[in-house]
Scaffold this active site. Sequence first.
Site, mmCIF file in Angstrom:
data_model
loop_
_atom_site.group_PDB
_atom_site.id
_atom_site.type_symbol
_atom_site.label_atom_id
_atom_site.label_comp_id
_atom_site.label_asym_id
_atom_site.label_seq_id
_atom_site.Cartn_x
_atom_site.Cartn_y
_atom_site.Cartn_z
ATOM 1 C CG HIS A 92 10.174 19.473 -79.519
ATOM 2 N ND1 HIS A 92 11.075 18.808 -80.319
ATOM 3 C CD2 HIS A 92 10.018 20.710 -80.058
ATOM 4 C CE1 HIS A 92 11.448 19.614 -81.308
ATOM 5 N NE2 HIS A 92 10.831 20.763 -81.162
ATOM 6 C CB CYS B 276 8.307 20.288 -83.208
ATOM 7 S SG CYS B 276 9.512 21.359 -84.035
ATOM 8 C CG ASN C 124 14.207 21.747 -82.863
ATOM 9 O OD1 ASN C 124 13.829 20.589 -83.008
ATOM 10 N ND2 ASN C 124 13.372 22.766 -82.888
#
Length: 335
Positions: free
Chosen positions: A262, A114, A292
Amino acid sequence: MYHSKISGLGYYVPDNIVTNDDLAKIMDTNDEWIQERTGIKQRRHIKRGEDTTTSMGVKAAEIAIKRSGVEKEDIDFVIFATLSPDFYFPGPGVAVQRDLGLRTVGALDVRNQCSGFVYAVSVADQYIKTGMYKNILVIGSEVHSTGLDMTSRGRGVSVIFGDGAGAAVLSREEDLTKGILSTHLHSEGLHAEELIVKAPGMGQRWVTDIIADANPDDESYFPYMNGQFVFKNAVVRFSEVINEGLEANNLTVSDIDMLIPHQANLRISQFIQQKFKLTDDQVYNNIMDYGNTTAASIPIALTEAWEKGKIKEGDTVVLAAFGSGFTWGSVIIKW
């Protein structure tokens, strides 16, 4: 010494939209449950044979290069961030060099999940600052859908992730009041196994073990996430690294024109927004539409925000990420 600036942005997501209701048909979940916990309404999944991590990265890169005004022959280096490469090795960086028809420039793969795009931007920034390179292509691309447990057993993780790619061209900037002002990177490997895919690997679950066992109940090659623990750590580290970046540049929260976090969970973004008392116009979220997308989430969101005119020349833009590893970081940009 130079600064680096983002001279071009682009993103690509598959056409195939998968809604929460679609997932409810194959696992024990529902739209209300997913939205309440994650904020996600839908995500994109590739169709097998149509897209890969590399091909999506190439499509995003082509847009970014065109918008940058930089010719392909002037790209000096490629940095590709992903946790889902097409092959165990080699990484997708060299495939991008091939598919874009670039010169035999170096290609580096970043495996920081991530935080991958933030780490990749930081590396590119250092190369440009020192004068080693002038134009660097940075890509974040992920295919999650083919590696998830799309059953009720895996619903806690599988509903979160989507596929997509984003790219940026970083170029030399001689005006030291513009471009990337600073980057800040951290890790805490103590908690590495709280968000992990254990296999295949050369540590505990070798490929030969998986083949020999042929165990349909083996979950070691599916993602595992201690959701509550990750959430609690994320909100702390997000706050710390944003403040670290601001303080390093003698800035305050009031100087932030756009925060691109993020896209891990909308609840995390909302928590950070409330803590810093930022308005909706100061934070850009798109996890509702894409889920995501790990290393791709920041470049996709950054590109969308720029395309919509939410980022203008002179703005102070903050990128921040937290994820598996644990790793986290921030980038402070004067647009």
